[in-house]
Design an enzyme around this catalytic site. Structure first.
Site, PDB file in Angstrom:
ATOM      1  CE  LYS A   1     -26.735  17.069  26.106  1.00 50.20           C
ATOM      2  NZ  LYS A   1     -27.448  17.693  24.959  1.00 50.20           N
TER       3      LYS A   1
ATOM      4  CB  CYS B   1     -55.029  12.498  -3.698  1.00 55.71           C
ATOM      5  SG  CYS B   1     -53.749  13.757  -3.501  1.00 55.71           S
TER       6      CYS B   1
ATOM      7  CG  ASP C   1     -31.367  22.401  22.903  1.00 56.56           C
ATOM      8  OD1 ASP C   1     -30.633  21.688  22.205  1.00 56.56           O
ATOM      9  OD2 ASP C   1     -32.612  22.365  22.836  1.00 56.56           O
TER      10      ASP C   1
ATOM     11  CD  GLU D   1     -19.184  21.755  32.487  1.00 58.39           C
ATOM     12  OE1 GLU D   1     -19.518  21.857  31.292  1.00 58.39           O
ATOM     13  OE2 GLU D   1     -18.029  21.462  32.843  1.00 58.39           O
TER      14      GLU D   1
ATOM     15  CE1 TYR E   1     -18.698  21.603  25.921  1.00 52.32           C
ATOM     16  CE2 TYR E   1     -20.274  23.421  25.977  1.00 52.32           C
ATOM     17  CZ  TYR E   1     -19.809  22.253  25.396  1.00 52.32           C
ATOM     18  OH  TYR E   1     -20.434  21.732  24.291  1.00 52.32           O
TER      19      TYR E   1
ATOM     20  CE  LYS F   1     -30.969  15.049  26.445  1.00 49.02           C
ATOM     21  NZ  LYS F   1     -31.003  14.272  25.201  1.00 49.02           N
TER      22      LYS F   1
ATOM     23  CB  CYS G   1     -54.731  15.399  -7.715  1.00 48.05           C
ATOM     24  SG  CYS G   1     -54.303  13.697  -7.259  1.00 48.05           S
TER      25      CYS G   1
ATOM     26  CB  CYS H   1     -50.459  14.361  -7.304  1.00 49.42           C
ATOM     27  SG  CYS H   1     -50.922  15.000  -5.688  1.00 49.42           S
TER      28      CYS H   1
ATOM     29  CB  CYS I   1     -51.596  10.474  -4.215  1.00 53.67           C
ATOM     30  SG  CYS I   1     -52.232  11.117  -5.777  1.00 53.67           S
TER      31      CYS I   1
ATOM     32  CG  ASP J   1     -33.631  16.602  20.893  1.00 51.27           C
ATOM     33  OD1 ASP J   1     -32.943  17.448  21.449  1.00 51.27           O
ATOM     34  OD2 ASP J   1     -33.562  16.360  19.674  1.00 51.27           O
ATOM     35  CB  ALA J   2     -38.572  13.160  24.207  1.00 50.02           C
TER      36      ALA J   2
END
Length: 713
Positions: free
Chosen positions: A134, A432, A136, A132, A250, A338, A435, A455, A450, A53-54
């Protein structure tokens, strides 16, 4: 650390300083818009965010600053001008009574004070505000009629959500009927009201859920918010019922339904009516009280039984809220303060390389597990070789990890004073890891790829993508089963799904043994459901097939744009590269990728096998379309606002226009034929006026739908 990270330094720049650091703001603005839109899709549609989120907030913050410094690049369709969200197709669409807006963010105390300054300027001094926590979780809108719960809907894109009524009724702390013993505050208890809040999963329940998932060999949820969102959108309500969800309410969609006029009184009424209301709220008369509440919330966040990622500050008076109004995406009368990202240090044990479905090689940091903002982190993407070199992280380093409390973290850098003497700079392997084929880095790109079509890693990712919800939605075909089918040689491309039978699947060895030491098989019950889901997927819309094929640069929106212009695989394969580039939203780069994919013999062979096995490769016109004269063919309509006169949703109106041959788009451009503006029309209406696109009202729309005739110019 003595020096601040580059991200921290960037966050200190104001709009003018930020604009001066960008050599080509037009290019940077478009890059940011694309990246934000991509991560918004992952965040809302897939419940599987790829960045913290940051980091996401930082991208939005940078874009907003650049747009403010360069108003000449204004675009009403920019991510800064709209509410984030995504409406999936698993549940029926629900039109919200009123739009569910996003909130503007205050990333630090200075930005919070700037918002408080605007409030004071609007009213000639400080007014009461409500603080209030927040929560999550996942936003929810609940409709009550005559005091009874009749509907629950997710937020979706802010205007239209998903109907999750059956699931929301299983949440134990949610009243199915409003309390009427005390003073309700409603003007009329029989009227329809829509209340809003958050569905969340307590930390302890999240940990229990993930322990059970890991014990059963399933992928754990990244964080409690994802767990809550995923639980709320289960096809089987009994699964939701066992997920231990909770709510905090809310808000109300239309405050005119109430006999009082403030947010503080609303919170009291919600509690009296039987809703779960967060007790950590405060009515503040000074900015010092607001600062103190925010600081206390930061200090208490880890001790709370649920996740929070900030504080919401709202003007208390509803009348004053109406006076301040809204921007295109958020109320002016509220702000989300935030929290600063939480940072932890841990040991970087190794850097491994993952191979994606398009062959992209991604370095991944393997970490000593560390608890960061609500969940245990053991891995973090390092994106590409350039990013590893820029941050100069090496195997054996002590690294700084941060996460905004909910998603996959990012590594900020290393603590160089703790670096082992023998630590060497890391570089991408030349072959890779899946493979052993050579890897290449095309000019102008940051990623290595690749180039082998055989693969195994790409095959697995492509097969999982084909079966995913947004593509062909083969319910139950998860990573464990697909991996076993690939390892057993039964799946190598998407067409192989349609050769699987119930007996074969039931005997699939799952690579584990029971208490008696006998191999565990998939079993007949699961096999039967999988075969039914595979059969059902044959009839998915053509756009889903295009998305499921995994063409580079072709996401869900691009696939839908292609299918709208080329409704069959035959039509699409007959298009030239120039034709493809002319499709709105495609462009030369994406067109080149599509053109090459469709002309690769191996890919053509897969498409041929899909056709032979009954997979839908064309969108047939509906009976209604065939019955009605296609008088609107070649015309493009854009719908905005709420249709009140007819009571139709925009989706329903769009379907009626398509039945007469029209194309319905979500964005306004010079190619748009008409914009239909309902009540509370937004930025699309403004853009139509700016571009000179004809604007119709709902009466015009109804006449067009009924007669098929366009208004005279």
């Amino acid at each position: 650390m003595s020096d601040k990270s580059s991200i921290e330094q960037a966050s200190l720049l104001n709009s003018d300083e930020l604009a001066q650091t960008v050599s080509d703001p037009a290019v940077r603005i478009e890059e940011l818009r694309r990246e934000i839109e991509h991560n918004s899709y992952l965040y809302y549609a897939k419940d599987a965010p790829a960045i913290s989120d940051a980091a996401f907030d930082s991208l939005v913050h940078e874009l907003r600053a650049l747009e403010e410094a360069h108003p000449e690049f204004y675009d009403p369709n920019s991510p800064t001008q709209r509410v984030g969200g995504y409406v999936g197709e698993q549940f029926s669409a629900i039109q919200h009574e009123r739009r569910m807006y996003s909130l503007d963010d205050a990333m630090d105390e200075g930005e919070l004070d700037a918002w408080l300054d605007r409030v004071e300027e609007a009213f000639g001094g400080m007014v009461d505000v409500v603080c209030e926590l927040k929560i999550d979780g996942s936003s929810i809108a609940l409709t009550y009629q005559g005091g009874n719960l009749v509907r629950g809907a997710t937020r979706g894109d802010g205007t239209t959500g998903e109907d999750v009524t059956a699931n929301i009724r299983t949440v134990k702390d949610l009243p199915l009927r409003l309390r009427t013993e005390s003073e309700s505050g409603l003007v009329d208890t029989q009227r329809v009201i829509e209340v809003r809040g958050e569905v969340y999963m307590p930390k302890s329940s999240f940990e229990t859920l993930n322990r059970a998932a890991e014990a059963n060999g399933k992928q754990p949820f990244a964080n409690p918010r994802n767990a809550a969102a995923g639980s709320l959108r289960q096809k089987d309500p009994t699964v939701t019922a066992h997920r231990d969800l909770s709510t905090f309410l809310y808000a109300i969609a239309d405050e005119s339904a109430l006999a009082f006029g403030t947010q503080w009184e609303l919170l009291q009424w919600l509690g009296e009516a039987g809703f779960h209301v967060n007790p950590d709220v405060q009515l503040c008369a000074t900015r010092e009280e607001v600062h103190a509440f925010c600081q206390k919330a930061v200090e208490r966040r880890d001790s709370l039984p649920y996740e929070i990622d900030g504080v919401v500050v709202k003007v208390n008076s509803f009348a004053r809220q109406r006076e301040m109004g809204y921007t295109a995406r958020a109320p002016r009368w509220a702000i989300a303060f935030k929290f600063p990202p939480e940072e932890k240090t841990t040991l970087l044990r190794d850097i491994t390389v993952q191979v994606g479905r398009t062959g992209k090689l991604t370095p991944v940091a393997e970490l000593d597990p560390v608890r960061v903002a609500g969940s245990t982190v053991a891995r973090a993407t390092l994106h590409n070789e350039d990013e590893v070199k820029r941050k100069d992280v090496r195997i054996g380093d002590t690294v700084i990890v941060r996460k905004a409390g909910d998603v996959i973290p990012e590594i900020l850098g290393a603590v160089e004073s703790l670096r082992p003497e023998n630590a060497q700079p890391w570089s991408m392997p030349k072959t890779c890891p899946s493979c052993a084929s050579p890897v290449i880095r095309e000019e102008g790109e940051a990623d290595y790829r690749c180039i082998s079509i055989d693969c195994p890693a790409q095959a697995l990712e492509r097969l999982l993508h084909w079966a995913s919800r947004a593509a062909m939605d083969i319910d139950g075909m998860g990573e464990e089963i697909v991996t076993r089918l690939v390892e057993s040689g039964r799946l190598s491309d998407a067409a192989d799904y349609y050769t699987l039978d119930e007996v074969e699947l039931s005997l699939l060895d799952m690579g584990r043994v029971n208490k008696e030491g006998q191999p565990i098989r998939l079993g007949q019950t699961v096999a039967k459901k999988l075969v039914a889901a595979i059969d059902e997927s044959r009839g998915r819309a053509f756009a889903r097939v295009l998305f499921g094929l995994g063409m580079r640069h072709v996401g869900k929106t691009t696939a839908e744009a292609l299918a709208a212009v080329y409704p069959s695989m035959e039509d699409l394969m007959g298009a030239s590269e120039e034709d493809l580039a002319a499709v709105e939203g495609i462009g030369a780069k994406i067109a080149h990728s599509i053109f090459l994919f469709l002309r690769t013999p191996d890919n053509q062979a897969v498409i041929d096998r899909l056709r032979a096995r009954g997979v839908n490769l064309a969108d047939e016109p509906s009976e209604e379309q065939e019955a009605l004269p296609q008088t609107l063919e070649g015309k493009t309509f854009v719908l905005t606002g709420t249709l009140v006169q007819s009571g139709m949703t925009r989706d329903e109106a769009g379907a009626a226009l398509k039945a007469r041959g029209a194309k319905v788009s979500s964005s306004v451009s010079k190619k748009t034929s008409f914009v239909v503006a309902g009540e509370q029309a937004g930025s699309k209406y403004d853009k139509a006026l700016a571009l000179g696109v004809p604007v119709l009202d709902e009466s015009d729309l109804l006449r067009i739908i009924e007669t098929g005739e366009l208004p005279s110019e």
